[in-house]
Design an enzyme around this catalytic site. Structure first.
Site, mmCIF file in Angstrom:
data_model
loop_
_atom_site.group_PDB
_atom_site.id
_atom_site.type_symbol
_atom_site.label_atom_id
_atom_site.label_comp_id
_atom_site.label_asym_id
_atom_site.label_seq_id
_atom_site.Cartn_x
_atom_site.Cartn_y
_atom_site.Cartn_z
ATOM 1 N N ASP A 55 0.864 -1.163 0.000
ATOM 2 C CA ASP A 55 0.000 0.000 0.000
ATOM 3 C C ASP A 55 0.914 1.229 0.000
ATOM 4 O O ASP A 55 2.143 1.121 0.051
ATOM 5 C CB ASP A 55 -0.953 -0.034 1.206
HETATM 6 C C1 GLC Z 1 -4.326 4.265 -0.219
HETATM 7 C C2 GLC Z 1 -5.217 3.107 0.172
HETATM 8 C C3 GLC Z 1 -5.315 2.029 -0.855
HETATM 9 C C4 GLC Z 1 -5.225 2.646 -2.239
HETATM 10 C C5 GLC Z 1 -3.824 3.211 -2.390
HETATM 11 C C6 GLC Z 1 -3.601 3.864 -3.756
HETATM 12 O O1 GLC Z 1 -3.537 4.616 0.874
HETATM 13 O O2 GLC Z 1 -4.949 2.490 1.422
HETATM 14 O O3 GLC Z 1 -6.551 1.341 -0.644
HETATM 15 O O4 GLC Z 1 -5.479 1.662 -3.234
HETATM 16 O O5 GLC Z 1 -3.518 4.136 -1.358
HETATM 17 O O6 GLC Z 1 -4.419 4.951 -3.924
#
Ligand code: GLC
Length: 743
Positions: free
Chosen positions: A292
């Site tokens: 993430d």
């Molecule tokens: C965010 C979220 C994740 C998302 C990623 C990209 O922090 O936790 O669910 O897909 O970043 O945007």
């Protein structure tokens, strides 16, 4: 000529068979084998820096979904320092970026483009928690299918969905993004969403790679506080949180995203037990794992590594293939190899996993395969897609209360529409709404005005937040002149979603106070709730005549709600998550355990609060209709079964009201005695059935050995002989039951 009489029938048979073969279940897995040689030959040409570049994912400056934004990503592409980008969409933008990769780099390896297409790309569908309330797997799959088709038409290859994190805590803001509190329902919905996103298979220009997130157990932060510690037994994890990830992987999900939280003390982005032992060895996952947003870097903050270089080494050894936004692999992995802290073999394995999917997408044959302006214009935000969004929205609405049959409204009624969310458009697409445009939504007020033949007045009355009461008087004045009052209240869209946990989960501001004043007029008060989580609204429940749970319904909100309010669609939604009486009851969920002192109103010494009932305001699986349904006693095909023998349960559901309607008949199971304590009920099946007035249908459920299985005292997974209660009903608390024995 003699043979002709055999050839023709044979040909016909062949044609018929080929039709069946062609219609075989959707191929949603990609088969990497034919691609293997191409991957290996490309890998052999790549430098270590180019390999690490493929393991690096950066955001563009088109969106901000985390704490850092990145400039200069075009130079990163040109230098081969990244192999994928996110928050990058539209044909024009992706074509421009792709051109740099395939014309200005040494090996011309095409980029992959990802985006958070969670509940729609441009045509926005209900938030996932709302869709879960439809209990309609076809509708949920169709929603993901349309989202994928629009995203792929806009140059995207990859969505960061489905989010399948089970959560039993409405304080956590990201409950809006998932399928609610139940494991079994969560599995069915995870499967439907993966099927929807990946469609007939990776490489089709109406399909995108799914990304199961957030692995794992992100939905159980202590206190419901965002990004907080997750701490649970392995049994609890495997019983309640792991299955939806496993279901999504089994459904063929191409990628997995790690979660921010630690599991058993190790952050998921560096947790080999999760990412290799469970995900790859136990579940057989063959795609790639992406972190993430800077979750790799955050392992320094977690305090499990001294610096970012060590974080990269921990992640690589754990099984992380791609580093989202943290630039750790990019900055340190080469040095780690020199230091002997990382191996080229590990790096090659990660790069293979990534390249396989780029080949499967067809990007090497045609890097601009997803860059077709005509298709983008034809597919994105089409009338057909908006009609589908309206249908899924109607199915997601839950009727929580309807005293005196206040609903449906007569189209001739004079209606006072009141509340801060009645004329609101921007919030209707909810959080995680991709490229959606709130201003393109149909507001509730617009929807009502299109259908109502009586006089419709509107006043905001108050704001969602804040203590301004100046609008109350006008609201009361309008209400006095109307036959019925429709109040649209709830949260702001950004009060749920990521980084939006709430310690209090009542109605914000003075909305409740406004309803109190309106209810005092003695006219029907229909509340339309718009929110991203279960709310604790016991007083509202007492004061409102009717309550419609509308979540955030997306682009077609107003039309879908008008269909419901005026009876053109009979609400059929059922809650995928318990609504508590108070945040003090949280975590509260339907599949609790009996404990040694279950609540007994006649005894002091039993499990209870002294200041609050145990019961929720509305239980899991609850939802009303404009008609009523009656259930027969569930009938098993027999009462004693051998281990593994299917248990057939039939029940007759009758529409005892005056309108046609759909009912979600739910099946729950209780294992009365196990080698470990077992929940007092667990959802193991449901059927959504349409019944005309007076009509009855008998539905049959089949329970197999897996439905009775659990992690036994020795942590082996399986069933145990003994007595089971089988319950059937229209919600988790109001059921009829029968007992059977497994020998
Ligand atoms: C965010 C979220 C994740 C998302 C990623 C990209 O922090 O936790 O669910 O897909 O970043 O945007």
């Amino acid at each position: 000529m003699r043979h002709i009489k055999f050839i023709v029938p044979a040909l016909v048979l062949l044609l018929v068979l080929s039709a069946f073969v062609w219609q075989r279940p959707k191929q949603i897995q990609y088969n990497p084998d034919p691609i293997e040689k191409r991957v290996d030959s490309l890998l052999a040409l790549m430098t270590l820096e180019e390999k690490i570049g493929q393991m690096t994912l950066y955001t563009t400056d088109w969106g901000s979904t985390g704490p850092t934004i990145r400039e200069g990503y075009t130079e990163d592409i040109r230098k081969g320092r990244c192999g994928a980008l996110f928050n990058s969409h539209t044909v024009q933008f992706t074509r421009e970026l792709q051109r740099i990769a395939v014309e200005e780099t040494r090996l011309k390896i095409p980029l992959m483009f990802g985006y958070d297409v969670i509940h729609g790309y441009k045509t926005i569908f209900p938030i996932p928690l709302g869709e879960a309330a439809s209990w309609d797997m076809e509708a949920i799959e169709k929603s993901a299918r349309i989202a994928a088709a629009e995203a792929a038409a806009a140059g995207l290859h990859w969505t960061f969905a489905p989010m399948v994190d089970v959560s039993r805590d409405p304080r956590w803001g990201r409950v809006m993004e998932g399928a609610g509190e139940d494991t079994w329902l969560g599995c069915r919905i995870a499967e439907a969403r993966v099927r929807g996103f990946q469609g007939k298979g990776i490489g089709n220009t109406d399909a995108v790679l799914a990304c199961v997130k957030h692995f794992a157990a992100y939905g159980a932060p202590i206190g419901g506080r965002e990004y907080n510690t997750v701490d649970m037994s392995e049994r609890y994890f495997r019983e309640y949180y792991l299955p939806p990830y496993a279901a999504a992987v089994k459904a063929g999900a191409a990628t997995v995203m790690t979660s921010f939280n630690d599991y058993d003390g190790v952050p998921a982005s560096g947790n080999r037990y999760l990412l290799t032992d469970i995900l790859r060895k136990e579940l057989g996952f063959r795609g790639f794992v992406v972190t993430d947003y800077t979750s790799m870097n955050e392992m320094v903050t977690h305090g499990v590594v001294v610096n970012e270089k060590e974080a990269g080494e921990l992640s690589l050894h754990a099984g992380v293939d791609m580093d989202m936004q943290g630039a750790i692999y990019q900055r340190f992995l080469g040095q780690s190899v020199k230091d002997g802290k990382a191996s080229v073999a590990e790096i090659d394995e990660s790069v293979r996993r990534i390249l396989r999917l780029k080949f499967a997408l067809g990007l090497f044959e045609n890097p601009y395969k997803f860059c077709d302006e005509a298709r983008e214009k034809r597919v994105v935000f089409s009338a057909e897609n908006r009609d589908a969004a309206r249908d899924v929205a109607r199915k997601s609405v839950v009727l929580l209360k309807n005293d005196k049959n206040a609903l449906p409204l007569a189209k001739s009624a004079n209606i006072a529409v009141i509340g801060p969310l009645a004329d609101n458009k921007a919030d209707l697409i909810g959080n995680w709404s991709g490229a959606g445009d709130g201003n393109a939504c149909v507001s509730l007020l617009e929807g009502i005005k299109k259908v109502c033949l009586g006089e419709v007045t509107f006043t905001e009355g108050c704001e969602v937040e804040g203590t301004t009461r100046g609008g109350f008087l006008r609201a009361i004045e309008n209400a006095k002149k109307a036959d019925v009052i429709v109040v649209a209240i709830g949260e702001k869209a950004m009060m749920s979603g990521e980084a939006a946990a709430r310690a209090e989960i009542g109605l914000p501001g003075v909305q409740e106070e406004m309803v109190k004043g309106l209810a005092a007029l003695g006219k029907p008060v229909v509340v339309v709730l718009m929110n991203g989580r279960p709310l604790a609204i016991p007083d509202l429940d007492k004061r409102a005549t009717a309550i419609v749970e509308a979540w955030w319904l997306g682009t077609e909100t107003g039309n879908a709600l008008a269909d419901i309010l005026f009876g053109d669609y009979n609400p059929s939604g059922k809650l995928p998550m318990t609504f508590p009486q108070s945040v003090g009851q949280v975590p509260i969920f339907y599949n609790e355990k009996n404990t040694g002192r279950p609540f007994d109103p006649n005894s002091k010494w039993t499990g209870k609060y002294i200041d609050m009932p145990n019961a929720p305001l509305y239980p899991f699986g609850y939802g009303l209709s404009y008609t009523t349904f009656e259930y027969s006693d569930p009938k098993p095909n027999k009462t004693a079964f051998k281990k593994g023998e299917p248990i057939r349960i039939s029940v007759t559901v009758r529409n005892s009201g005056k309108r046609a309607g759909e009912e979600v008949a739910q099946l729950y199971v209780r294992d009365l005695v196990g080698s470990v304590t077992r929940p007092v009920r667990e959802l193991k099946g449901f059927r959504k059935i349409m019944l005309n007035p007076g009509e009855a249908k008998t539905v049959e459920f089949i329970l197999n050995d897996e439905d009775l299985s659990f992690y036994r005292r020795d942590m082996s997974f399986g069933s145990e002989p003994g007595d089971f209660e089988i319950m059937v009903g229209g919600n988790s608390m109001d059921t009829k039951k029968v007992r059977v024995t497994v020998l």
